[in-house]
Scaffold this motif. Structure first.
Motif: not given
Length: 350
Positions: A1-5, A170-177
């Motif tokens: 899934m794609l999460i955008t901050l 994380g880089h490019n919000h990897h941890n959140l994804q």
């Protein structure tokens, strides 16, 4: 899934000034201070090390290899920025005289320097810090200098919203994804350390969402009915039913701070207006909240206000600004910077 901050709310509005950060590693310096004084005796060797452009985890593994111990025998109080010059403590479990026979100075090179060696009875635990001192250099600053100095004056007086920095995600919000796949898709991650990082990113994201809403309402440093208060310099919290004069005074004196949850299982102490705001913000993320409870994480509290201690600034020339300040453990210098300038960060190879 794609999460955008989302664009979390600014305290002072979006900065008009721009600057370059970390043009060289020396532009971002961090010096940690322990919350205790090592005793000088015990089974754990304590090393104070200055590292340049070096990852904390990587250095800990090098120490374990040098001492011929397992990685679990090496610990540190907190991760430090890689693209920086940072001074921090490590402990290595070496009973008896083993550690005293090692020449730690042989580790010294252009990126690592052992500054001090001592011993202590217990290992160094995460978060065992009094604070971190930051010395930052902003280069090629553009914009209104007077507006920038006004912002600095305001931050010194009232602090900043205590957001988790973007590096948490994380880089490019990897941890959140990755957190989303665990919490919503029940994905498995074999590496427990990585899994912990992903789940921490999820909790940090939800906290930031609550804080952003309170910043938008100008309630990040004010009490709400049903709020949870945290004692300054402590993890102790207590709920309030009404906003009494004593609470207002203690908030003004920075003796108390409003707090929001790091989501997990356990009692949510918030009630009334504070709880209603929280529920509204978290409604789109109910699956995340349920997943964090399912993952057996315990609900904790984090204060909403970050006090920027001993904030000083000096113009080294017309476009170069040096900042010095202290922050408590667990907070982010980038959270301070986002209220001052739009920064362009450089990166370096380790």
């Amino acid at each position: 899934m794609l999460i955008t901050l989302p664009d979390f709310a600014y305290l002072l509005g979006v900065p008009t000034a721009t600057a370059r950060l970390r043009v060289i590693p020396e532009d971002f310096q961090v010096i940690e201070t322990l919350s205790f004084e090592p005793s000088g005796t015990g089974e754990h060797v304590f090393l104070q090390i200055r590292k340049r452009n070096t990852n904390t985890d990587w250095l800990a593994r090098q120490l374990a290899q040098f001492a011929n111990v397992k990685s679990l025998a090496v610990s540190y109080a907190g991760l430090k920025d890689r693209h920086a010059v940072t001074t921090q403590w490590f402990s290595i479990h070496l009973a008896g005289q083993a550690g005293d026979k090692l020449n730690w100075q042989t580790l010294n090179n252009e990126t690592v320097q052992v500054l001090q060696q001592t011993r202590h009875e217990r290992k160094l635990r995460r978060g065992a810090l009094r604070d971190n001192q930051f010395i930052l250099c902003l280069r090629d600053v553009t914009g209104d200098h007077q507006d920038l100095e006004n912002r600095l004056t305001q931050l010194a007086a009232q602090g900043v919203p205590n957001y988790f920095g973007e590096q948490r995600f994380g880089h490019n919000h990897h941890n959140l994804q990755q957190a989303g796949t665990i919490l919503l898709e029940h994905a498995s991650v074999a590496d427990r350390h990585q899994r912990g990082l992903y789940l921490s990113a999820a909790r940090s994201f939800l906290f930031n969402c609550i804080l952003s809403e309170r910043v938008s309402r100008r309630l990040w440093n004010q009490a709400m009915i049903g709020d949870v208060m945290q004692l300054a310099g402590s993890h102790s919290v207590f709920p309030i039913k009404e906003i009494e004069a004593d609470i207002i005074q203690r908030l003004q004196m920075f003796d108390l701070h409003p707090a929001a949850p790091l989501w997990g299982k356990g009692e949510n102490l918030a009630t009334a207006d504070a709880l209603a705001l929280m529920q509204t913000v978290l409604a789109p993320y109910s699956g995340w909240c349920d997943g964090l409870i399912r993952e057996d994480l315990t609900l904790e509290w984090r204060n909403l206000r970050l006090v920027v201690n001993d904030l000083q600034w000096t113009w080294l020339d017309a476009t170069t600004l040096q900042l010095r300040f202290h922050l408590p453990a667990g907070s982010y210098a980038t959270t301070v910077l986002r209220e001052l300038v739009i920064s362009e960060e450089y990166s370096f190879e380790n």
